[in-house]
Every structure is written in C-alpha cells, then in structure tokens.
Design a protein around this motif. Structure first.
Motif: not given
Length: 175
Positions: A1-21
C-alpha cells in the motif's frame, strides 16, 4: 500500500542511488542530486517521517567531488556514505566517509587512504563493524578486491580476511 502521509514534494532533481530508513521513520537519501524538494542538498538529504526535507541536516555546503552510491545509518545516528568521491570538504576521503547527525563531515572517522575505486555498498553490522563492497582492488594499503570490513574508527578490521577478495565488482552485500 502507498503511504500517502509520506510526501517528499518535488523530490530529488536527479538520481537517488540509495536510501536508509531509521527506526523513527527518518529517511536518508544518497545519489547524484543537488536539490531535494527545491532545497539545496548536495548528494545527501534527510527527510522526516512525513517526507519533508530536514532543515537541521544541511548538506548544501557539503563539498563532494563525486556522487554518493550508498548510505547507511549507524546506531548513534551518524551516516556512512560511499561512492565516487575522493574528497569531502577538501579532506581526502577516498570513496568512503562518515557524516555527523547535522550533515557535516565526521573527521573522527579515518579510513586512511580509503578505497582506490567506487564503493557501491556500505553496511553497518550490529556490532558496529562496517562492511564495504565495490569496484576497488585496494583499501588503504591492503589488497582487498571488492570487499573489506572496517572498525567503527575507519581502520581496517584485522580479524576480517576475505583473501584477495572477489574477482570482479561487488555491487551489493547483506547480512
């Protein structure tokens, strides 16, 4: 399910290679972007649990001479980064560095000469050791092809012996 409470707006202007939570829902993103949701963020950004750019984590002045391919969180909130860079804020940090919780370079982490080529994956083990994988054939002064392990200080872990290592690039690892 998509979590609509998480909104990164415009996000990154180029590639995201990695994320950590993190356990509190904070997200660290690493890549080749220069802005995140229109905020200047050089290759690394931290988002709160709602997706907003964390303004207390300011990497707009972080000077990396290459992109970030991997990010990992330590238990103390510090952030390990690896990638194609060789300096951070003019300090030699060949393909691996650690950032403080405010986004500044942690100069207490000293990987010596670092890796001689790209780091694609950094994993922080529960005991604090740092597993590093990539395209390198040497780390500091040791011959380690594609895989090595560091102590929390950044020094090579003398108890880790992968022989000469892999016969090709190691792009990922897990434990």
């Amino acid at each position: 399910n998509v979590d609509f409470s998480f909104n990164p707006g415009a996000g990154a202007d180029d590639t995201i290679w990695s994320i950590a939570l993190s356990s509190d829902g904070t997200v660290i993103a690493g890549g080749q972007f220069e802005t995140f949701n229109h905020y200047p963020r050089t290759y690394v950004a931290r988002l709160d649990s709602s997706g907003n750019v964390d303004l207390a984590f300011d990497t707009s002045d972080l000077e990396l001479d290459g992109i970030v391919r991997t990010v990992a969180l330590q238990n103390d909130g510090k952030i390990m980064i690896g990638g194609e860079f060789t300096t951070v804020n003019g300090v030699p940090r060949s393909h691996i560095a650690r950032l403080n919780t405010d986004g500044s370079l942690d100069t207490s982490f000293n990987p010596g000469l670092g890796a001689n080529d790209t780091v694609y994956k950094v994993l922080v083990q529960p005991d604090g050791h740092i597993l590093v994988a990539g395209a390198f054939t040497q780390f500091h002064t040791a011959i380690h092809h594609g895989l090595t392990r560091l102590q929390a200080s950044g020094a090579l872990d003398p108890s880790f012996n992968p022989g000469i290592g892999a016969n090709d690039v190691v792009y990922t690892a897990f434990f």
